[in-house]
Design a protein around this motif. Structure first.
Motif, mmCIF file in Angstrom:
data_model
loop_
_atom_site.group_PDB
_atom_site.id
_atom_site.type_symbol
_atom_site.label_atom_id
_atom_site.label_comp_id
_atom_site.label_asym_id
_atom_site.label_seq_id
_atom_site.Cartn_x
_atom_site.Cartn_y
_atom_site.Cartn_z
ATOM 1 N N ALA A 64 0.828 -1.205 0.000
ATOM 2 C CA ALA A 64 0.000 0.000 0.000
ATOM 3 C C ALA A 64 0.864 1.257 0.000
ATOM 4 O O ALA A 64 0.534 2.250 -0.649
ATOM 5 N N LEU A 65 1.978 1.206 0.749
ATOM 6 C CA LEU A 65 2.884 2.357 0.785
ATOM 7 C C LEU A 65 3.492 2.611 -0.594
ATOM 8 O O LEU A 65 3.587 3.761 -1.038
ATOM 9 N N ALA A 66 3.898 1.543 -1.272
ATOM 10 C CA ALA A 66 4.472 1.707 -2.611
ATOM 11 C C ALA A 66 3.443 2.297 -3.569
ATOM 12 O O ALA A 66 3.743 3.220 -4.337
ATOM 13 N N LEU A 67 2.223 1.784 -3.518
ATOM 14 C CA LEU A 67 1.189 2.300 -4.410
ATOM 15 C C LEU A 67 0.851 3.755 -4.081
ATOM 16 O O LEU A 67 0.756 4.613 -4.964
ATOM 17 N N GLY A 68 0.695 4.042 -2.807
ATOM 18 C CA GLY A 68 0.362 5.407 -2.398
ATOM 19 C C GLY A 68 1.476 6.386 -2.724
ATOM 20 O O GLY A 68 1.227 7.507 -3.192
ATOM 21 N N GLY A 69 2.721 5.970 -2.474
ATOM 22 C CA GLY A 69 3.851 6.847 -2.796
ATOM 23 C C GLY A 69 3.924 7.139 -4.279
ATOM 24 O O GLY A 69 4.180 8.276 -4.695
ATOM 25 N N GLY A 70 3.698 6.119 -5.090
ATOM 26 C CA GLY A 70 3.717 6.335 -6.530
ATOM 27 C C GLY A 70 2.640 7.297 -6.977
ATOM 28 O O GLY A 70 2.871 8.171 -7.823
#
Length: 862
Positions: free
Chosen positions: A457-463
């Motif tokens: 979720a962090l990777a998706l949100g950061g992107g």
């Protein structure tokens, strides 16, 4: 293993007392900090020394930077190889540190052994392929060898000390942190103290002495039996595994280390350009920003072991830190504008220390989050190497250091050459942020441990956040102050800074440098043209003229009005400025860039005139920013000597000074330096404007100022009809601007002259610019009128002017006073004008062929 080898190794293993090892380690931390201080001090001094020789152009900077970083990278790789073979690592490191001092001697003595190079090559050779090749070879010969040896330190020191309780993930990183933070100390001491106290040569000797002290300290560590680590069974197995292509477990840390170097240097380059949009142009601002960046990197390395223990290991932390680095890096322009436009910005400072503290806080607030998080990536990768491969002793760390340095060089070069010119500052930072997020997602996807949903979720949100920044918020951010009412016609960012062509209701069309400095404008194009007319009219027959600095091209273009000038050479450091002059100012500069009688040369003026011997009748130096990084080199005695050698017999050098940017002390230093080279020097004002007065130092190589020559030249130009400036068509007009000879008794004692070695003008002007009330001491307004009045009274004592011209300097002073009175709406304006016009001849004031708009003051001529 043979019995002989076992007997040889046994006392070494038994001698590894943990207490002794820890004492050695603490001593090594001190030496690492001192070595880091010397390394960054050397980098700063070598860069300045090489740019003094090669010129301050973008390509010269790239060569110097590349040789340093590639030297460190290859040195780290060789250090890794040496660490597997050497029996006395401390002794080798001691010799290496002493070798750095020895290999710095060519840089120390650079002026002594390179003075013949440019004259031998000549201007044609400088422009041919031989010029860049020679510059690269000089950069490589001076910088690469000592930088290569510098790269040995950590790869050799880590395996030698990290034994027993000492491990790479904790103690090796602290060694790295101390080495990095020592660089902060070295930069600060050299930039803020050593250069001012000792000059460039004394500062270099000081840094070389630090190398020798570190060498002595490392030699002290070389006590005890030889340490043939390569014969130990585990070490032999490590050496066998590390031959050939990297193993899969080493390949990932190598790729991540290379990426970390690439991304953080690209971000650092863009961040420097971002902060320089508000930080006053000076020697101190870039140094302070670099100190801030290295401080953040050192702090990140120091806290990495704590973070690793608290949050569950380097491998688990890496994807999270990469993604957060991406978001913070992409958001840096928004933080910058929030502080610069809507927050406290960069508050004024009363002292240099306060300025540096303010700039440090400003950089920490807007750049700190991104750079600190990005600075964690390489230390975490190092810790991952130490734990994942069971490599507690730091073996193979040299490979990571090597690819990290090579990646850093590549990132900086691509940022300067590709990203900044193509995308600008804000989108470059956003793009680097996106790369961090993608790298974090790739590391997360490649990990073998069980994945957590929160990481994905962090990777998706950061992107998504970075994509929003790139596509929405960053695109609308300006690089010029939105409150200045500029219309942007072109904007380019690169190693030369941000160059913008702008239009303004009062300034007309202009070139804006780094959001701070106007490099010529069409509103004062007559004044800029006069900077060419005046020196050309003092020479009896100018055929070959050269100009140092092009800017809008209006000054060199004015030389085309003189029919007798056969050839014009315009030397400009910035390719972006040359392109702006060609594309946006051709209707004001007579199309000088590309004109058949003119040659536009992209080169540092100092380098060009060092190569051009006996070429020119007249050389004109533009208005150079005294506090601009590197620009005051053009006020050095070495440069003035090279210009004199470039003149033919009877030649003239005219150096223009922006008096509204100089204190009395700085003017005295420049004037004394100029007169040291040109004993026959005369002063001319550039006009009557009290707010922005300019002054010409006119040096005659081997002839005196001859007013009969001036009368003849004015007569020639009136007949030819090219020059329409009212003052420049008549000898009485030039006499109105004349402020007399520059005699030694007219100058106060100034101490040492301005040289490339002591940087007196640049350092003093930089301090004045960033502290207190910059401009309170400058020559404009009443202070300029006092100076002009004093010069007029001294001129009356010399009797140098012919009788018919003797009253005219007084008319010039009266017109300066009238300009001041007009702006202040004082009633004596009309009286001052009447008194001045009674002195000036009616034939000049009513010249029908003259352009009355060229009158250099207020009120305008009726």
């Amino acid at each position: 293993m043979s019995q002989k080898q076992v007997a040889y190794i046994k006392p070494v293993v038994e001698a590894e007392d943990p207490l002794v090892l820890r004492r050695r380690y603490r001593w090594l931390l001190v030496l690492a900090a001192c070595g880091g201080a010397a390394a960054l001090g050397h980098q700063l001094l070598w860069t300045r020394r090489l740019l003094d020789l090669l010129g301050a152009g973008s390509e010269a900077s790239a060569r110097v930077f590349g040789c340093f970083f590639l030297g460190l990278a290859l040195g780290a790789a060789v250090g890794e190889i040496l660490a597997r073979r050497v029996r006395r690592p401390w002794r080798l490191l001691a010799v290496a540190e002493a070798g750095i001092a020895l290999l710095s001697v060519p840089a120390l003595l650079l002026p002594a052994w390179t003075g013949w190079i440019w004259p031998a090559l000549g201007p044609e050779g400088l422009l041919s392929a031989a010029g860049p090749v020679l510059k690269f070879l000089l950069s490589f010969a001076v910088i690469f060898p000592p930088a290569f040896v510098m790269g040995w330190f950590l790869p050799l020191a880590a395996p030698a000390i990290l034994r027993g309780p000492l491990e790479l993930g904790r103690h090796g990183l602290m060694l790295y942190a101390c080495n990095t933070l020592g660089g902060v100390l070295g930069l600060a001491v050299v930039a803020l103290l050593a250069l001012q106290w000792f000059g460039a040569q004394g500062a270099m000797l000081t840094v070389m002495a630090v190398n020798l002290c570190v060498a002595v300290g490392l030699w002290r560590l070389d006590r005890g039996p030889e340490q043939p680590a390569a014969n130990l069974p585990a070490a032999r197995e490590d050496a066998r595994r590390d031959r050939g292509p990297p193993s899969p477990t080493l390949r990932a840390p190598l790729l991540l280390s290379a990426f970390s170097g690439f991304a953080i240097l690209a971000a650092e380059v863009a961040a420097l350009e971002l902060v320089m949009l508000v930080a006053p142009l000076s020697f101190y601002a870039p140094a302070a920003i670099l100190i801030t960046v290295i401080l953040l990197l050192g702090a990140a390395a120091a806290v990495t072991p704590l973070l690793e223990r608290k949050f569950g290991g380097a491998e688990r932390l890496l994807p999270t830190i990469l993604i957060l680095s991406g978001v913070a890096t992409a958001a840096a322009p928004l933080l910058f504008f929030a502080l610069a436009l809507h927050g406290p910005g960069l508050p004024p400072a009363a002292t240099l220390t306060q300025f540096l503290a303010n700039l440090l806080v400003f950089c920490l607030l807007c750049l700190g989050p991104g750079l600190f998080l990005a600075g964690l990536v390489f230390p975490l990768t190092t810790a991952w190497l130490g734990t994942h491969r069971g490599n507690r002793s730091g073996r193979s760390w040299g490979w990571l250091l090597a690819v990290n340095g090579a990646g850093g060089w590549l990132g900086a070069e691509l940022a300067y050459r590709l990203f900044l010119p193509a995308f600008g500052i804000h989108l470059t930072l956003g793009g680097v942020g996106l790369l961090y997020v993608l790298a974090g997602a790739a590391v997360y996807a490649a990990q073998s441990r069980p994945r957590r949903t929160s990481d994905g979720a962090l990777a998706l949100g950061g992107g998504l956040v970075v994509l929003l920044l790139l596509t929405v918020w960053l695109r609308g951010l300006p690089v010029t102050n939105p409150h200045q009412n500029f219309t942007i016609l072109r904007e380019q960012t690169g190693r030369e800074g941000t160059i913008a062509v702008v239009e303004h209701p009062q300034l007309g069309r202009a070139i804006l440098v780094s959001n701070q400095y106007i490099l010529g404008s069409t509103q004062v194009h007559h004044d800029q043209a006069r900077q060419a007319h005046l020196p050309l009219l003092l020479h009896p027959a100018p055929r070959e003229a050269a100009f140092i600095g092009v800017a809008t091209g209006i000054t060199p273009g004015a030389a085309l009005d003189h029919a007798g000038v056969d050839s014009i050479t315009a030397v400009e450091l910035s390719g972006n400025v040359l392109a702006a002059a060609r594309d946006f100012f051709d209707d004001h500069n007579r199309g000088v860039v590309g004109h058949p009688r003119a040659v536009a040369v992209r080169e540092d003026g100092r380098t060009w005139f060092a190569a051009a011997r006996g070429r020119y009748d007249v050389v004109v130096g533009d208005l150079f920013l005294p506090w601009g990084p590197g620009e005051a080199r053009l006020y050095s005695v070495e440069h003035f000597m090279n210009v004199r050698r470039s003149l033919r017999s009877g030649g003239i050098f005219c150096q223009w000074l922006a008096m509204y940017q100089l204190t009395p002390e700085q003017f005295e230093i420049i004037a004394a330096t100029f007169r040291e080279v040109f004993p026959e020097t005369h002063l001319f004002a550039g006009g009557f404007r009290h707010q922005s007065p300019i002054l010409a130092l006119v040096g005659f190589a081997d002839t005196p100022l001859d007013w009969d020559v001036v009368a003849d030249r004015c007569r020639e130009e009136r007949a030819a009809g090219g020059v329409r400036d009212l003052l420049m068509r008549h000898p009485e007009g030039l006499a109105t601007l004349y402020l007399g000879p520059l005699r030694s008794e007219d100058l106060a004692p100034v101490g040492p002259l301005n040289t490339l070695g002591n940087l007196r003008v640049e350092l003093d002007a930089g301090r004045e610019r960033v502290t207190g009330n910059p401009g309170a001491k400058y020559f404009y307004g009443s202070r300029w009128l006092e100076f002009a009045g004093r010069r007029e009274s001294l001129l009356g004592e010399t009797g140098l002017l012919p009788d018919h011209l003797a009253p005219h300097p007084r008319a010039g002073r009266l017109l300066m006073e009238a300009d001041l009175a007009w702006h202040r709406e004082l009633p004596q304006t009309a009286d001052l004008l009447r008194e001045a016009f009674r002195i000036l001849p009616a034939t000049m004031l009513r010249d029908p062929a003259a352009d009355r708009d060229t009158w250099p003051g207020k009120p305008a001529l009726p």
